[in-house]
Scaffold this active site. Sequence first.
Site, PDB file in Angstrom:
ATOM      1  N   ARG A 211      12.846   4.845  12.620  1.00  0.00           N
ATOM      2  CA  ARG A 211      11.601   5.618  12.543  1.00  0.00           C
ATOM      3  C   ARG A 211      10.693   5.277  13.737  1.00  0.00           C
ATOM      4  NH1 ARG A 211       9.225   5.097   6.719  1.00  0.00           N
ATOM      5  NH2 ARG A 211       8.011   6.899   7.457  1.00  0.00           N
TER       6      ARG A 211
ATOM      7  N   TYR B  33      11.308   8.675   0.952  1.00  0.00           N
ATOM      8  CA  TYR B  33      11.260   7.616  -0.065  1.00  0.00           C
ATOM      9  C   TYR B  33      11.903   8.002  -1.406  1.00  0.00           C
ATOM     10  CZ  TYR B  33       7.960   5.672   3.305  1.00  0.00           C
ATOM     11  OH  TYR B  33       7.389   5.185   4.456  1.00  0.00           O
TER      12      TYR B  33
ATOM     13  N   HIS C  19      12.627  -2.588   2.460  1.00  0.00           N
ATOM     14  CA  HIS C  19      12.079  -1.281   2.832  1.00  0.00           C
ATOM     15  C   HIS C  19      13.030  -0.216   2.313  1.00  0.00           C
ATOM     16  CE1 HIS C  19       9.167  -3.233   5.321  1.00  0.00           C
ATOM     17  NE2 HIS C  19      10.138  -3.956   5.820  1.00  0.00           N
TER      18      HIS C  19
ATOM     19  N   GLU D  94      12.630  -9.371   2.055  1.00  0.00           N
ATOM     20  CA  GLU D  94      11.832  -8.248   2.560  1.00  0.00           C
ATOM     21  C   GLU D  94      12.604  -6.952   2.325  1.00  0.00           C
ATOM     22  OE1 GLU D  94      10.969  -8.521   6.759  1.00  0.00           O
ATOM     23  OE2 GLU D  94      10.265  -6.433   6.860  1.00  0.00           O
TER      24      GLU D  94
ATOM     25  N   ASN E 138       8.053  -5.456  -0.782  1.00  0.00           N
ATOM     26  CA  ASN E 138       7.937  -4.345   0.152  1.00  0.00           C
ATOM     27  C   ASN E 138       6.464  -4.291   0.511  1.00  0.00           C
ATOM     28  OD1 ASN E 138       7.738  -1.999   1.573  1.00  0.00           O
ATOM     29  ND2 ASN E 138       8.942  -0.757   0.137  1.00  0.00           N
TER      30      ASN E 138
ATOM     31  N   ALA F 246       3.042  -0.710   4.955  1.00  0.00           N
ATOM     32  CA  ALA F 246       2.601  -0.751   6.354  1.00  0.00           C
ATOM     33  C   ALA F 246       2.050  -2.115   6.752  1.00  0.00           C
ATOM     34  CB  ALA F 246       1.559   0.340   6.598  1.00  0.00           C
TER      35      ALA F 246
ATOM     36  N   ARG G 212       5.253  10.913  -2.657  1.00  0.00           N
ATOM     37  CA  ARG G 212       4.913  10.708  -1.242  1.00  0.00           C
ATOM     38  C   ARG G 212       6.165  10.842  -0.384  1.00  0.00           C
ATOM     39  NH1 ARG G 212       4.883   4.674   1.087  1.00  0.00           N
ATOM     40  NH2 ARG G 212       3.926   5.048   3.097  1.00  0.00           N
TER      41      ARG G 212
ATOM     42  N   PRO H  88       0.797  -1.233   0.000  1.00  0.00           N
ATOM     43  CA  PRO H  88       0.000   0.000   0.000  1.00  0.00           C
ATOM     44  C   PRO H  88       0.831   1.285   0.000  1.00  0.00           C
ATOM     45  CG  PRO H  88      -0.077  -1.079   2.143  1.00  0.00           C
ATOM     46  CD  PRO H  88       0.558  -2.051   1.193  1.00  0.00           C
ATOM     47  N   ASN H  89       0.336   2.228  -0.755  1.00  0.00           N
ATOM     48  CA  ASN H  89       0.878   3.595  -0.860  1.00  0.00           C
ATOM     49  C   ASN H  89       2.179   3.671  -1.656  1.00  0.00           C
ATOM     50  OD1 ASN H  89      -1.190   4.891   0.767  1.00  0.00           O
ATOM     51  ND2 ASN H  89      -0.308   3.736   2.459  1.00  0.00           N
TER      52      ASN H  89
HETATM   53  C1  DQA Z   1       8.204   1.127   3.927  1.00  0.00           C
HETATM   54  C2  DQA Z   1       8.231   1.371   5.440  1.00  0.00           C
HETATM   55  C3  DQA Z   1       6.863   1.154   6.035  1.00  0.00           C
HETATM   56  O1  DQA Z   1       6.895   1.378   7.434  1.00  0.00           O
HETATM   57  C4  DQA Z   1       5.870   2.107   5.414  1.00  0.00           C
HETATM   58  O2  DQA Z   1       4.577   1.874   5.930  1.00  0.00           O
HETATM   59  C5  DQA Z   1       5.874   2.069   3.929  1.00  0.00           C
HETATM   60  C6  DQA Z   1       7.142   1.963   3.229  1.00  0.00           C
HETATM   61  C7  DQA Z   1       9.567   1.459   3.269  1.00  0.00           C
HETATM   62  O3  DQA Z   1       9.731   1.102   2.093  1.00  0.00           O
HETATM   63  O4  DQA Z   1      10.415   2.076   3.891  1.00  0.00           O
HETATM   64  O5  DQA Z   1       4.843   2.202   3.282  1.00  0.00           O
HETATM   65  O6  DQA Z   1       7.946  -0.250   3.690  1.00  0.00           O
END
Ligand code: DQA
Length: 144
Positions: free
Chosen positions: A107, A23, A100, A98, A74, A77, A18, A10-11
Amino acid sequence: MKKISLIHGPNLNLTGSREPGIYGRDTLDAINDEVIRKCEQYGWQCVAFQSNSEGALIDRIQQAIDDCDGIIINAGAYTHYSYAIRDAITSTRLPCIEVHMSNVHAREEFRHYSTISAVCAGVIAGFGKNSYLLAVDALKGILG
Ligand code: DQA
């Protein structure tokens, strides 16, 4: 030819606009292109997918059982609370990296816990879009 499933949660479709301080300014399409090109250098095919929906992500993870050799994910959240995504990854029995982009451990506290880390081959966090490119190398080390 080995096939890699690259999955974004998501997102992450908003990557580039964003929170660019966290990011970066590269769009998800641009990042996908780089990852796909790196996989091609290894003679691999890479297919990218993004969804904001947990169920769609689980469907995509399950799809990898039939036609993929490894997963780069990735989970956004969902990483921090989705036991369903964790179970889906376990079900594939495929090596999963995994990823990020941000250093989640530097964070907010809720980002420090991942439901999926224990069922992934490893975790790469904190290197922006390079986290994805490093994940390709991690899979290369596993798949040969
Ligand atoms: C993320 C880190 C997560 O905590 C966050 O909710 C994201 C992006 C990252 O790529 O750093 O959406 O996965």
